[in-house]
Scaffold this active site. Sequence first.
Site, PDB file in Angstrom:
ATOM      1  N   ASN A   1       0.818  -1.224   0.000  1.00  0.00           N
ATOM      2  CA  ASN A   1       0.000   0.000   0.000  1.00  0.00           C
ATOM      3  C   ASN A   1       0.845   1.264   0.000  1.00  0.00           C
ATOM      4  O   ASN A   1       0.567   2.198  -0.761  1.00  0.00           O
ATOM      5  CB  ASN A   1      -0.953  -0.006   1.204  1.00  0.00           C
ATOM      6  CG  ASN A   1      -1.923  -1.172   1.146  1.00  0.00           C
ATOM      7  OD1 ASN A   1      -1.964  -1.887   0.141  1.00  0.00           O
ATOM      8  ND2 ASN A   1      -2.684  -1.372   2.205  1.00  0.00           N
TER       9      ASN A   1
ATOM     10  N   HIS B   1     -19.184  34.046 -32.094  1.00  0.00           N
ATOM     11  CA  HIS B   1     -20.376  33.324 -32.597  1.00  0.00           C
ATOM     12  C   HIS B   1     -20.132  32.748 -33.989  1.00  0.00           C
ATOM     13  O   HIS B   1     -21.072  32.575 -34.762  1.00  0.00           O
ATOM     14  CB  HIS B   1     -21.608  34.229 -32.648  1.00  0.00           C
ATOM     15  CG  HIS B   1     -21.822  35.032 -31.405  1.00  0.00           C
ATOM     16  ND1 HIS B   1     -22.534  34.569 -30.330  1.00  0.00           N
ATOM     17  CD2 HIS B   1     -21.365  36.267 -31.059  1.00  0.00           C
ATOM     18  CE1 HIS B   1     -22.542  35.486 -29.372  1.00  0.00           C
ATOM     19  NE2 HIS B   1     -21.832  36.522 -29.786  1.00  0.00           N
TER      20      HIS B   1
ATOM     21  N   SER C   1      -9.227  10.196 -48.760  1.00  0.00           N
ATOM     22  CA  SER C   1     -10.449   9.412 -48.666  1.00  0.00           C
ATOM     23  C   SER C   1     -10.302   8.191 -49.561  1.00  0.00           C
ATOM     24  O   SER C   1      -9.696   8.274 -50.631  1.00  0.00           O
ATOM     25  CB  SER C   1     -11.634  10.268 -49.121  1.00  0.00           C
ATOM     26  OG  SER C   1     -12.671   9.444 -49.604  1.00  0.00           O
TER      27      SER C   1
ATOM     28  N   LYS D   1     -10.172  14.551 -51.709  1.00  0.00           N
ATOM     29  CA  LYS D   1     -10.175  14.894 -50.284  1.00  0.00           C
ATOM     30  C   LYS D   1      -8.786  14.872 -49.652  1.00  0.00           C
ATOM     31  O   LYS D   1      -7.953  14.040 -49.975  1.00  0.00           O
ATOM     32  CB  LYS D   1     -11.061  13.916 -49.495  1.00  0.00           C
ATOM     33  CG  LYS D   1     -12.522  13.974 -49.826  1.00  0.00           C
ATOM     34  CD  LYS D   1     -13.261  15.155 -49.208  1.00  0.00           C
ATOM     35  CE  LYS D   1     -13.402  15.049 -47.720  1.00  0.00           C
ATOM     36  NZ  LYS D   1     -14.422  14.078 -47.306  1.00  0.00           N
TER      37      LYS D   1
ATOM     38  N   GLU E   1      -8.547  16.290 -36.064  1.00  0.00           N
ATOM     39  CA  GLU E   1      -9.802  15.670 -35.621  1.00  0.00           C
ATOM     40  C   GLU E   1      -9.532  14.672 -34.500  1.00  0.00           C
ATOM     41  O   GLU E   1     -10.342  14.509 -33.581  1.00  0.00           O
ATOM     42  CB  GLU E   1     -10.502  14.983 -36.803  1.00  0.00           C
ATOM     43  CG  GLU E   1     -11.073  16.001 -37.779  1.00  0.00           C
ATOM     44  CD  GLU E   1     -11.609  15.384 -39.062  1.00  0.00           C
ATOM     45  OE1 GLU E   1     -12.327  16.086 -39.775  1.00  0.00           O
ATOM     46  OE2 GLU E   1     -11.300  14.211 -39.354  1.00  0.00           O
TER      47      GLU E   1
ATOM     48  N   GLN F   1      -6.733   0.410  -7.306  1.00  0.00           N
ATOM     49  CA  GLN F   1      -5.902  -0.125  -8.390  1.00  0.00           C
ATOM     50  C   GLN F   1      -6.384   0.423  -9.746  1.00  0.00           C
ATOM     51  O   GLN F   1      -5.646   0.420 -10.721  1.00  0.00           O
ATOM     52  CB  GLN F   1      -5.970  -1.660  -8.370  1.00  0.00           C
ATOM     53  CG  GLN F   1      -5.132  -2.333  -9.424  1.00  0.00           C
ATOM     54  CD  GLN F   1      -4.973  -3.821  -9.149  1.00  0.00           C
ATOM     55  OE1 GLN F   1      -4.212  -4.214  -8.279  1.00  0.00           O
ATOM     56  NE2 GLN F   1      -5.713  -4.650  -9.867  1.00  0.00           N
TER      57      GLN F   1
ATOM     58  N   LYS G   1      -4.631   3.557 -12.238  1.00  0.00           N
ATOM     59  CA  LYS G   1      -3.499   3.610 -13.163  1.00  0.00           C
ATOM     60  C   LYS G   1      -3.866   3.658 -14.637  1.00  0.00           C
ATOM     61  O   LYS G   1      -3.337   4.489 -15.378  1.00  0.00           O
ATOM     62  CB  LYS G   1      -2.559   2.429 -12.903  1.00  0.00           C
ATOM     63  CG  LYS G   1      -1.869   2.561 -11.561  1.00  0.00           C
ATOM     64  CD  LYS G   1      -1.083   1.330 -11.204  1.00  0.00           C
ATOM     65  CE  LYS G   1      -0.968   1.199  -9.707  1.00  0.00           C
ATOM     66  NZ  LYS G   1      -2.277   1.001  -9.002  1.00  0.00           N
TER      67      LYS G   1
HETATM   68  N1  ARG Z   1      -1.613  -3.685  -7.409  1.00  0.00           N
HETATM   69  C1  ARG Z   1      -2.067  -2.924  -6.300  1.00  0.00           C
HETATM   70  C2  ARG Z   1      -2.528  -1.520  -6.723  1.00  0.00           C
HETATM   71  O1  ARG Z   1      -2.110  -1.115  -7.755  1.00  0.00           O
HETATM   72  C3  ARG Z   1      -0.964  -2.764  -5.293  1.00  0.00           C
HETATM   73  C4  ARG Z   1      -1.426  -2.594  -3.901  1.00  0.00           C
HETATM   74  C5  ARG Z   1      -1.999  -3.858  -3.408  1.00  0.00           C
HETATM   75  N2  ARG Z   1      -2.371  -3.777  -2.034  1.00  0.00           N
HETATM   76  C6  ARG Z   1      -3.175  -4.673  -1.459  1.00  0.00           C
HETATM   77  N3  ARG Z   1      -3.433  -4.485  -0.240  1.00  0.00           N
HETATM   78  N4  ARG Z   1      -3.661  -5.649  -2.147  1.00  0.00           N
HETATM   79  O2  ARG Z   1      -3.292  -0.848  -6.064  1.00  0.00           O
END
Ligand code: ARG
Length: 457
Positions: A110, A156, A277, A283, A290, A322, A325
Site C-alpha cells: 500500500n 459566434h 479518402s 479529399k 480531428e 488499483q 493507473k
Molecule cells: N496492485 C495494487 C494496486 O495497484 C498494489 C497494492 C496492493 N495492495 C493490497 N493491499 N492488495 O493498487
Amino acid sequence: MALWGGRFTQAADQRFKQLNDSLHFDYRLAEQDIMSSVAWSKALVTVKVLTEAEQQRLEQALGVIMAEVQSDPSAIVNSDAEDIHSWLEQKLIDKVGDLGKKLHTGRSRNDQVATDLKLWCKQQVSQLHHGIVHLQQVLVETAEAHQDAVMPGYTHLQRAQPVTFAHWCLAYVEMLARDASRLQDTLKRLDVSPLGSGALAGTAYPIDREQLAGWLGFASATSNSLDSVSDRDHVLELLFNAAISMVHLSRFAEDIIFFNSGEAAFVELSDRVTSGSSLMPQKKNPDALELIRGKCGRVQGALTGMMMTLKGLPLAYNKDMQEDKEGLFDALDTWMDCLQMAALVLDGIQVKRLRCKEAAEQGYANATELADYLVAKGVPFREAHHIVGEAVMEAIRQGKALEALPLADLQKFSMVIGDDVSPILALQSCLDKRAAKGGVAPQQVAAAIAATKQRLV
Ligand code: ARG
C-alpha cells in the site's frame, strides 16, 4: 506464487486472477518500484534489519534487474505475477535467494504503490512540461512569421473584427502557459513521500521517513499514514491538468479544422498530418486535428471515472484504487501525443495570406471602427452603434463593403461623417487602433512575441 499464500488453501479462480492482476498495466512502474526498493533497503539498514553487506547485495541485484527492465520492458508482462511489486520481489528472490525475502520487512504494497505512482507522476510532470513548452515555442515561431497575416477574428463564428494569425497563435501560448503553471502547482503538492506509512497505520520500525523521502528526491514525507496510503489527489489533479489542457488543444484543433475548410480556406495543412479518402480522390482530411479534438473525450472520461472511483471510498487502501493507473496512463500518454501532434501540425502549416485578408475585408469587420469614428465626433456610443447598424444594412442591400459606400450614402445616416472616414475604415487602421496591452496592434503583438520568447528560455 502469490505473496499472500499462507492463509489460503484453495488457488485463485482463473477469472478472479485475471480481474485482480495489474501487472499488464502496472509494469510501467518497474523502474520506480526498483528505486523505492533500493531506498527502502537503505532504511532497513538504519533499523538493523539488514546489514550493510546485505543491503549492498540487494542494491546490486536491483541494479541488474533495472538494466534488464530497461533493455526489455516487455519481458515483465509475460510473467504470471499479480502485480509489479510481486514481480520484483520474486525476481529478487530468484537472484539473491532468501535475502530477497527480507526486503518487505516493515513495508506494505500500500505505501509501496503510493510511492511508486508518485515517483512516476513526478517524472511525467517534467516530460509534460517539456511538451507544453515545445508547443509554445512552435506557436511563437509561427506567430513571428505571421505578424502581418491579417484574418477575420470571430465571435459566434461570425466575422467580428480583424486580427492577425500571429495574435491567434499567441492566444494558445497563453492557454498553455496556464497549463504549465497548473502542472507546477500539482507538483508542489504531490512531492511528498508516503513510503514508511506501512499498510495503513505506519511502519513498526523507527525509520527516519524524512531522510528516506530525501533519498527518493521527495521534498518531504507525508504526515498521516492513513491519508498517505489512500491519497490519490495527485492522480485527480494530473487528470484535471490533462483534461483542461486537452480542452485547449481541442479548441486549437477545431479552429484550424475550420481555417482549413473549403469554406474558409485560410490555411493548407501539410501532407504529413492529413489523410485521403478511400472513395473521394479530391479529399485531404485534417485527421491529426480531428483526433486531437476527439481524444479530448477520453481524457475527460478518465477524470470523471477516477472521481467516481474515489467517491465514498472508506479509509484507507481499497482495491478500487488499483483502478487509478490505466486511466491516468492513458490520459497522460494521450495528452503528450496531442501536444506533439499539435506542434507537428503547426510546423507544416501554410497560411494563405491573400485569402485571409480578403475574408477580413468582408463581413463588415470594420463596423466598430465607424462607430468609434462617430464617438470621436461627439456622438454617444449607443447612438453611433445604431447609426452604423443602419449603414451596414444599406451596404448589405447594395452588396458593398462599408468603405465602398459613397460618402453621400453614409451621410444619410449621420451628417458628422466626413471624407476623413475612409482611412479609418482601412483594415490596417482597425489593427493599429487596438494598441492597449493584449490588443492586436502590430507593436503589441511584437512585444508579446518578445516577452513570450524571454519567458520560454
Ligand atoms: N496492485 C495494487 C494496486 O495497484 C498494489 C497494492 C496492493 N495492495 C493490497 N493491499 N492488495 O493498487
